[in-house]
Design a protein around this motif. Sequence first.
Motif, PDB file in Angstrom:
ATOM      1  N   PHE A 283      15.667  22.197  46.640  1.00 42.50           N
ATOM      2  CA  PHE A 283      16.057  21.050  47.448  1.00 42.50           C
ATOM      3  C   PHE A 283      17.204  20.332  46.752  1.00 42.50           C
ATOM      4  N   GLY A 284      17.796  19.382  47.464  1.00 39.32           N
ATOM      5  CA  GLY A 284      18.954  18.676  46.930  1.00 39.32           C
ATOM      6  C   GLY A 284      20.228  19.396  47.324  1.00 39.32           C
ATOM      7  N   ASN A 285      21.253  19.249  46.523  1.00 40.89           N
ATOM      8  CA  ASN A 285      22.525  19.904  46.793  1.00 40.89           C
ATOM      9  C   ASN A 285      22.408  21.400  46.564  1.00 40.89           C
ATOM     10  N   LYS A 286      23.194  22.162  47.333  1.00 35.96           N
ATOM     11  CA  LYS A 286      23.109  23.624  47.294  1.00 35.96           C
ATOM     12  C   LYS A 286      24.520  24.223  47.191  1.00 35.96           C
ATOM     13  N   LEU A 287      24.673  25.174  46.277  1.00 35.99           N
ATOM     14  CA  LEU A 287      25.923  25.923  46.149  1.00 35.99           C
ATOM     15  C   LEU A 287      25.617  27.395  46.411  1.00 35.99           C
ATOM     16  N   ALA A 288      26.196  27.932  47.492  1.00 38.97           N
ATOM     17  CA  ALA A 288      26.095  29.373  47.773  1.00 38.97           C
ATOM     18  C   ALA A 288      27.422  29.983  47.320  1.00 38.97           C
ATOM     19  N   PHE A 289      27.358  31.132  46.663  1.00 42.78           N
ATOM     20  CA  PHE A 289      28.573  31.709  46.087  1.00 42.78           C
ATOM     21  C   PHE A 289      28.574  33.225  46.226  1.00 42.78           C
ATOM     22  N   ALA A 290      29.765  33.805  46.098  1.00 39.94           N
ATOM     23  CA  ALA A 290      29.924  35.262  46.086  1.00 39.94           C
ATOM     24  C   ALA A 290      31.157  35.601  45.260  1.00 39.94           C
ATOM     25  N   ILE A 291      31.044  36.664  44.486  1.00 40.88           N
ATOM     26  CA  ILE A 291      32.138  37.159  43.636  1.00 40.88           C
ATOM     27  C   ILE A 291      32.248  38.657  43.869  1.00 40.88           C
ATOM     28  N   GLU A 292      33.463  39.162  43.986  1.00 42.93           N
ATOM     29  CA  GLU A 292      33.712  40.600  44.124  1.00 42.93           C
ATOM     30  C   GLU A 292      34.210  41.137  42.792  1.00 42.93           C
ATOM     31  N   LEU A 293      33.587  42.219  42.307  1.00 37.29           N
ATOM     32  CA  LEU A 293      33.953  42.853  41.038  1.00 37.29           C
ATOM     33  C   LEU A 293      34.047  44.358  41.224  1.00 37.29           C
ATOM     34  N   ASP A 294      34.372  45.058  40.154  1.00 46.29           N
ATOM     35  CA  ASP A 294      34.174  46.505  40.149  1.00 46.29           C
ATOM     36  C   ASP A 294      33.201  46.830  39.013  1.00 46.29           C
TER      37      ASP A 294
ATOM     38  N   LEU B 143      21.989  37.980  43.345  1.00 48.19           N
ATOM     39  CA  LEU B 143      21.886  39.308  43.927  1.00 48.19           C
ATOM     40  C   LEU B 143      23.152  40.079  43.582  1.00 48.19           C
ATOM     41  N   VAL B 144      22.996  41.241  42.957  1.00 50.99           N
ATOM     42  CA  VAL B 144      24.118  42.116  42.637  1.00 50.99           C
ATOM     43  C   VAL B 144      23.944  43.359  43.491  1.00 50.99           C
ATOM     44  N   GLN B 145      24.954  43.684  44.303  1.00 46.67           N
ATOM     45  CA  GLN B 145      24.880  44.827  45.207  1.00 46.67           C
ATOM     46  C   GLN B 145      26.029  45.779  44.952  1.00 46.67           C
ATOM     47  N   ALA B 146      25.696  47.073  44.920  1.00 47.38           N
ATOM     48  CA  ALA B 146      26.721  48.110  44.802  1.00 47.38           C
ATOM     49  C   ALA B 146      27.269  48.400  46.196  1.00 47.38           C
ATOM     50  N   GLN B 147      28.582  48.478  46.292  1.00 47.10           N
ATOM     51  CA  GLN B 147      29.257  48.793  47.547  1.00 47.10           C
ATOM     52  C   GLN B 147      29.988  50.126  47.363  1.00 47.10           C
ATOM     53  N   ALA B 148      30.672  50.570  48.389  1.00 42.10           N
ATOM     54  CA  ALA B 148      31.422  51.829  48.333  1.00 42.10           C
ATOM     55  C   ALA B 148      32.517  51.765  47.260  1.00 42.10           C
ATOM     56  N   ALA B 149      32.831  52.915  46.700  1.00 38.59           N
ATOM     57  CA  ALA B 149      33.934  53.096  45.744  1.00 38.59           C
ATOM     58  C   ALA B 149      33.803  52.232  44.487  1.00 38.59           C
ATOM     59  N   GLY B 150      32.584  51.953  44.054  1.00 34.91           N
ATOM     60  CA  GLY B 150      32.390  51.225  42.800  1.00 34.91           C
ATOM     61  C   GLY B 150      32.575  49.724  42.886  1.00 34.91           C
ATOM     62  N   HIS B 151      32.695  49.183  44.084  1.00 34.99           N
ATOM     63  CA  HIS B 151      32.811  47.735  44.232  1.00 34.99           C
ATOM     64  C   HIS B 151      31.430  47.100  44.082  1.00 34.99           C
ATOM     65  N   ILE B 152      31.406  45.936  43.463  1.00 36.83           N
ATOM     66  CA  ILE B 152      30.169  45.218  43.202  1.00 36.83           C
ATOM     67  C   ILE B 152      30.303  43.814  43.777  1.00 36.83           C
ATOM     68  N   THR B 153      29.283  43.373  44.502  1.00 38.86           N
ATOM     69  CA  THR B 153      29.240  42.003  45.015  1.00 38.86           C
ATOM     70  C   THR B 153      28.141  41.252  44.273  1.00 38.86           C
ATOM     71  N   VAL B 154      28.503  40.103  43.733  1.00 36.63           N
ATOM     72  CA  VAL B 154      27.556  39.218  43.068  1.00 36.63           C
ATOM     73  C   VAL B 154      27.458  37.976  43.939  1.00 36.63           C
ATOM     74  N   SER B 155      26.269  37.677  44.432  1.00 37.87           N
ATOM     75  CA  SER B 155      26.107  36.497  45.282  1.00 37.87           C
ATOM     76  C   SER B 155      24.829  35.773  44.888  1.00 37.87           C
TER      77      SER B 155
END
Length: 131
Positions: free
Chosen positions: A102-113, A81-93
């Motif tokens: 099923f099995g092992n799970k990795l949840a992640f998030a990255i902040e970009l512009d 999921l890529v979401q646009a935030q205020a002031a050109g910030h982008i969250t990739v999660s």
Amino acid sequence: MPAIQLGSESEYVRISLRNPHPTEGWCQASVEIVVPCFSGRVEPWLEAGDIERFEAELKQLYQSLKGEARLQPREEQFTLLVQAQAAGHITVSGVAWSEATFGNKLAFAIELDQSYLPSTLSQLAVATSAK
């Protein structure tokens, strides 16, 4: 093998398409996720339309700097999921499973512009034209 990367050289999600020419509408990918303290790799199957929809949504997000773009394959072994935030910030999660949901799970998030998105869009254009 076309590759699509979201993020920097130290924090990223990289999707490498193993067979750019879909087999019956599907293509296998190798997805590498690198975030602080964690990394992982999964090999989900994606439908060709998944990548095309993601490209269209990401293009719209970049042009308006509003909304979101989703890569959500039917099997959901890997979602993005890529979401646009205020002031050109982008969250990739997203979430990556060792097996399809099923099995092992990795949840992640990255902040970009937004300056990271043009290269991702160029990579997506190459990937979608390779079919």
